[in-house]
Enzyme design. Sequence first.
Site, mmCIF file in Angstrom:
data_model
loop_
_atom_site.group_PDB
_atom_site.id
_atom_site.type_symbol
_atom_site.label_atom_id
_atom_site.label_comp_id
_atom_site.label_asym_id
_atom_site.label_seq_id
_atom_site.Cartn_x
_atom_site.Cartn_y
_atom_site.Cartn_z
ATOM 1 N N ALA A 112 11.978 10.913 5.263
ATOM 2 C CA ALA A 112 11.027 11.830 4.622
ATOM 3 C C ALA A 112 10.770 11.460 3.168
ATOM 4 O O ALA A 112 11.715 11.249 2.408
ATOM 5 C CB ALA A 112 11.544 13.264 4.690
ATOM 6 N N GLY B 11 17.521 10.164 -0.978
ATOM 7 C CA GLY B 11 17.817 8.843 -0.434
ATOM 8 C C GLY B 11 16.566 8.005 -0.208
ATOM 9 O O GLY B 11 16.520 6.816 -0.534
ATOM 10 N N CYS B 12 15.537 8.640 0.323
ATOM 11 C CA CYS B 12 14.286 7.923 0.600
ATOM 12 C C CYS B 12 13.602 7.507 -0.695
ATOM 13 O O CYS B 12 13.000 6.430 -0.773
ATOM 14 C CB CYS B 12 13.368 8.779 1.457
ATOM 15 N N THR B 13 13.713 8.336 -1.721
ATOM 16 C CA THR B 13 13.152 7.981 -3.022
ATOM 17 C C THR B 13 13.889 6.786 -3.601
ATOM 18 O O THR B 13 13.262 5.839 -4.097
ATOM 19 C CB THR B 13 13.223 9.192 -3.984
ATOM 20 N N ALA C 114 12.783 3.652 -1.691
ATOM 21 C CA ALA C 114 11.409 3.264 -2.024
ATOM 22 C C ALA C 114 11.331 2.677 -3.430
ATOM 23 O O ALA C 114 10.615 1.690 -3.663
ATOM 24 C CB ALA C 114 10.479 4.463 -1.891
#
Length: 156
Positions: A41, A46-48, A51
Site C-alpha cells: 500500500a 515500509g512501502c514508503t 519506494a
Amino acid sequence: MSTRLVPGDAAPDFTLTSDTGEQVSLTSLRGRKVIAYFYPAAMTPGCTKQACDFTESLDSLRGAGYEVLAISKDKPAKLAKFRERDALTLTLLSDESLEVHKSYSAYGTKKLYGKEVEGVIRSTFVIEETGVVELAQYNVKATGHVAKLRRDLGLD
C-alpha cells in the site's frame, strides 16, 4: 494461488495505468531490463521506505539498463499523491483488480503477525530484455531490499 515464478519462466505480460494516467505494458519495455516490484500500500511506512530507496537508486539502475516499475492495488489518484508527497521518480502502476499480482503470485496467503491472511506478498522480479524472469524474490523486506537487490545484480 498460482505457482511462484522462477528464473527462466516467461514473465506474464500486463498493461496497467500509471499515476499519470499513462498505460504501461511490459511488452513496450522489451529490449530493456525491468525490475517490477509489488508492494502492499502506498504511503505506509515500509512501502514508503522501499519506494524512496528505489528512487534514490533509480539513476544508477537506469544507467545499468534497468527500468523500475512499482505495482500496487492503489488507485492512480492515490499513487499520484504518493509520488508528490515523497518526490518519487519511479513508475507507479495501479493493479486494482489484483490480476497482475496474482499472475506473478504476489498475492495470496501469507503470515502476518503469526496469523495466515490473504494479501499482497511483497515481491520483486527482474525481467530480462526478452521478457524472461531472471530473478524472482518473494517475501522481501521493505528496508534494505534495494541494497540487497543491487548486490544480487552485481551493481555494488
